[in-house]
Write a protein that holds these residues in place. Structure first.
Motif, PDB file in Angstrom:
ATOM      1  N   LEU A 132       0.815  -1.215   0.000  1.00 38.08           N
ATOM      2  CA  LEU A 132       0.000   0.000   0.000  1.00 38.08           C
ATOM      3  C   LEU A 132       0.852   1.270   0.000  1.00 38.08           C
ATOM      4  O   LEU A 132       0.577   2.217  -0.741  1.00 38.08           O
ATOM      5  CB  LEU A 132      -0.951  -0.009   1.203  1.00 38.08           C
ATOM      6  N   ALA A 133       1.906   1.290   0.834  1.00 33.63           N
ATOM      7  CA  ALA A 133       2.744   2.489   0.904  1.00 33.63           C
ATOM      8  C   ALA A 133       3.422   2.762  -0.443  1.00 33.63           C
ATOM      9  O   ALA A 133       3.471   3.906  -0.907  1.00 33.63           O
ATOM     10  CB  ALA A 133       3.789   2.328   2.006  1.00 33.63           C
ATOM     11  N   ARG A 134       3.957   1.708  -1.057  1.00 27.85           N
ATOM     12  CA  ARG A 134       4.626   1.862  -2.355  1.00 27.85           C
ATOM     13  C   ARG A 134       3.642   2.285  -3.440  1.00 27.85           C
ATOM     14  O   ARG A 134       3.941   3.153  -4.273  1.00 27.85           O
ATOM     15  CB  ARG A 134       5.290   0.544  -2.733  1.00 27.85           C
ATOM     16  N   ALA A 135       2.459   1.667  -3.416  1.00 34.01           N
ATOM     17  CA  ALA A 135       1.439   2.005  -4.407  1.00 34.01           C
ATOM     18  C   ALA A 135       1.019   3.468  -4.278  1.00 34.01           C
ATOM     19  O   ALA A 135       0.893   4.190  -5.270  1.00 34.01           O
ATOM     20  CB  ALA A 135       0.224   1.085  -4.236  1.00 34.01           C
ATOM     21  N   ASN A 136       0.836   3.924  -3.046  1.00 32.40           N
ATOM     22  CA  ASN A 136       0.439   5.310  -2.818  1.00 32.40           C
ATOM     23  C   ASN A 136       1.552   6.264  -3.239  1.00 32.40           C
ATOM     24  O   ASN A 136       1.295   7.349  -3.773  1.00 32.40           O
ATOM     25  CB  ASN A 136       0.092   5.521  -1.346  1.00 32.40           C
ATOM     26  N   SER A 137       2.799   5.863  -3.026  1.00 26.19           N
ATOM     27  CA  SER A 137       3.938   6.686  -3.430  1.00 26.19           C
ATOM     28  C   SER A 137       3.968   6.865  -4.947  1.00 26.19           C
ATOM     29  O   SER A 137       4.204   7.967  -5.452  1.00 26.19           O
ATOM     30  CB  SER A 137       5.235   6.044  -2.946  1.00 26.19           C
ATOM     31  N   ILE A 138       3.730   5.779  -5.685  1.00 23.03           N
ATOM     32  CA  ILE A 138       3.707   5.855  -7.152  1.00 23.03           C
ATOM     33  C   ILE A 138       2.572   6.763  -7.622  1.00 23.03           C
ATOM     34  O   ILE A 138       2.754   7.632  -8.490  1.00 23.03           O
ATOM     35  CB  ILE A 138       3.552   4.450  -7.759  1.00 23.03           C
ATOM     36  N   LEU A 139       1.401   6.584  -7.032  1.00 21.12           N
ATOM     37  CA  LEU A 139       0.242   7.403  -7.400  1.00 21.12           C
ATOM     38  C   LEU A 139       0.520   8.882  -7.144  1.00 21.12           C
ATOM     39  O   LEU A 139       0.278   9.725  -8.011  1.00 21.12           O
ATOM     40  CB  LEU A 139      -0.980   6.943  -6.600  1.00 21.12           C
ATOM     41  N   GLN A 140       1.047   9.199  -5.962  1.00 25.83           N
ATOM     42  CA  GLN A 140       1.297  10.590  -5.597  1.00 25.83           C
ATOM     43  C   GLN A 140       2.447  11.194  -6.402  1.00 25.83           C
ATOM     44  O   GLN A 140       2.415  12.384  -6.736  1.00 25.83           O
ATOM     45  CB  GLN A 140       1.602  10.690  -4.092  1.00 25.83           C
ATOM     46  N   SER A 141       3.460  10.380  -6.727  1.00 26.96           N
ATOM     47  CA  SER A 141       4.589  10.886  -7.517  1.00 26.96           C
ATOM     48  C   SER A 141       4.126  11.325  -8.901  1.00 26.96           C
ATOM     49  O   SER A 141       4.532  12.383  -9.403  1.00 26.96           O
ATOM     50  CB  SER A 141       5.669   9.810  -7.646  1.00 26.96           C
ATOM     51  N   GLY A 142       3.277  10.519  -9.515  1.00 31.24           N
ATOM     52  CA  GLY A 142       2.731  10.903 -10.817  1.00 31.24           C
ATOM     53  C   GLY A 142       1.914  12.176 -10.724  1.00 31.24           C
ATOM     54  O   GLY A 142       1.978  13.046 -11.602  1.00 31.24           O
ATOM     55  N   GLY A 143       1.147  12.309  -9.637  1.00 27.14           N
ATOM     56  CA  GLY A 143       0.364  13.520  -9.429  1.00 27.14           C
ATOM     57  C   GLY A 143       1.244  14.749  -9.266  1.00 27.14           C
ATOM     58  O   GLY A 143       0.932  15.826  -9.780  1.00 27.14           O
ATOM     59  N   GLN A 144       2.366  14.587  -8.564  1.00 24.24           N
ATOM     60  CA  GLN A 144       3.292  15.700  -8.393  1.00 24.24           C
ATOM     61  C   GLN A 144       3.881  16.143  -9.727  1.00 24.24           C
ATOM     62  O   GLN A 144       4.009  17.341 -10.003  1.00 24.24           O
ATOM     63  CB  GLN A 144       4.436  15.298  -7.441  1.00 24.24           C
ATOM     64  N   ILE A 145       4.257  15.172 -10.560  1.00 20.87           N
ATOM     65  CA  ILE A 145       4.812  15.513 -11.881  1.00 20.87           C
ATOM     66  C   ILE A 145       3.783  16.282 -12.709  1.00 20.87           C
ATOM     67  O   ILE A 145       4.113  17.279 -13.372  1.00 20.87           O
ATOM     68  CB  ILE A 145       5.255  14.234 -12.621  1.00 20.87           C
TER      69      ILE A 145
END
Length: 333
Positions: A132-145
């Motif tokens: 879950l933590a890794r998945a949320n990190s990927i989701l949020q990283s794309g949002g930041q970009i």
């Protein structure tokens, strides 16, 4: 590699969210530009901000109950497609008057509240708990970009095709997001509402839970007050200064939003990579830093040729301080 670990449902959800966010970021830049170009009024900008904020605040408690009681997948793709239809109608019927767009803004705010209620509860069900933590990190990283690139792209699109092109791109993005969400395999047993009274009962239960914890009440009050004071700076003061007072181009207007996001991204990286739990000790320093930087914004219009780089530096530092306040605060919450 990622497909095997995180699964097809995660990637359908994530790509759908990124598509939707990309369109929304572009429109979110274009609408203030359009309102300021048409009216030159900071008051009208305030009205548009309230038209998005107040309906969401009013329906959020109800939306939370609906999100728990009904099929979240259907809520997601249904509301994405409905928002796409609404925006296509805006273009097709040329509903581009200021007051027409104000009504559209309110409708989008209400649908966004119900959409958010569905996605918040659905995301943890799509991946394994340990991922879950890794998945949320990927989701949020794309949002930041997207939030870094989106404002400049939104300003460029507005300069090329105006508000119509920006709304068209957002409409297409909502449809694209909805198509990805339809393909998600998601089944969750829910107890549907048998009467309208159950909405009230569930809301009261939630408020009682919050009230029972003094720590939660204090943290929530602090977060709401702090962000309520800061929000008008980025949604009203900075756009008005940038477009009307300083007369910056649409691309420069968008780059100011990018600078704020870059500052926030730097703050997140510092917390994740170095500061971690120690970031909690910086909350009050960051809060006073924010206030000082916001006071310095008043001097920007008097800086002449260096007003643009000075504004970029100030908003990036405000974004950095904002992360140092909000991340520890919401982690505690």
């Amino acid at each position: 590699m990622f497909e095997a670990k995180l699964g097809r449902n995660f990637w359908l959800y994530t790509i759908g969210r990124w598509i939707s966010q990309a369109g929304w970021v572009i429109q979110d830049v274009a609408v203030p530009l359009y309102v300021l170009d048409q009216t030159g009024s900071g008051t009208m900008m305030s009205v548009f901000i309230m038209a998005e904020l107040i309906p969401r605040l009013l329906v959020n408690p109800i939306a939370g109950v609906i999100g728990d009681r009904y099929d979240r997948k259907k809520l997601m793709y249904g509301l994405d497609i409905a928002r796409g239809v609404l925006l296509f109608a805006v273009i097709g019927f040329n509903l581009l008057g200021i007051y027409q767009l104000l009504v559209v803004q309110m409708a989008m705010s209400v649908m966004g509240a119900f959409f958010s209620a569905g996605i918040v509860g659905m995301f943890p069900d799509l991946v394994e708990r340990e991922q879950l933590a890794r998945a949320n990190s990927i989701l949020q990283s794309g949002g930041q970009i997207l939030r870094i690139l989106g404002p400049i792209l939104g300003g460029l699109i507005y300069a090329i095709g105006g508000i119509k092109l920006a709304i068209l791109i957002n409409a297409v993005s909502f449809f694209g997001s909805g198509l990805f969400e339809i393909l998600i395999e998601y089944h969750r047993e829910t107890r549907e509402l048998s009467s309208i009274g159950e909405v009230w009962d569930d809301m009261v239960e939630g408020f009682r839970f919050i009230k029972a914890s003094r720590a939660v009440v204090l943290l929530m009050s602090y977060a709401v007050i702090l962000n309520t004071l800061l929000n008008p700076v980025f949604t009203l003061l900075v756009p008005y200064m940038t477009r009307v007072v300083l007369g910056f181009s649409a691309v420069q207007f968008g780059s100011v939003g990018t600078a704020a996001t870059l500052g926030a991204l730097m703050g997140n990286l510092l917390i994740a990579g170095k500061l971690r739990e120690r970031s909690e000790n910086l909350i009050f320093k960051a809060m006073f830093g924010q206030l000082g930087l916001m006071l310095l914004l008043a001097a920007v219009p008097f800086l002449g040729r260096v007003s643009y780089p000075a504004l970029l530096i100030l908003v990036s530092l405000i974004g950095l301080c904002n992360v140092f306040v909000n991340v520890p605060l919401f982690t505690k919450l």
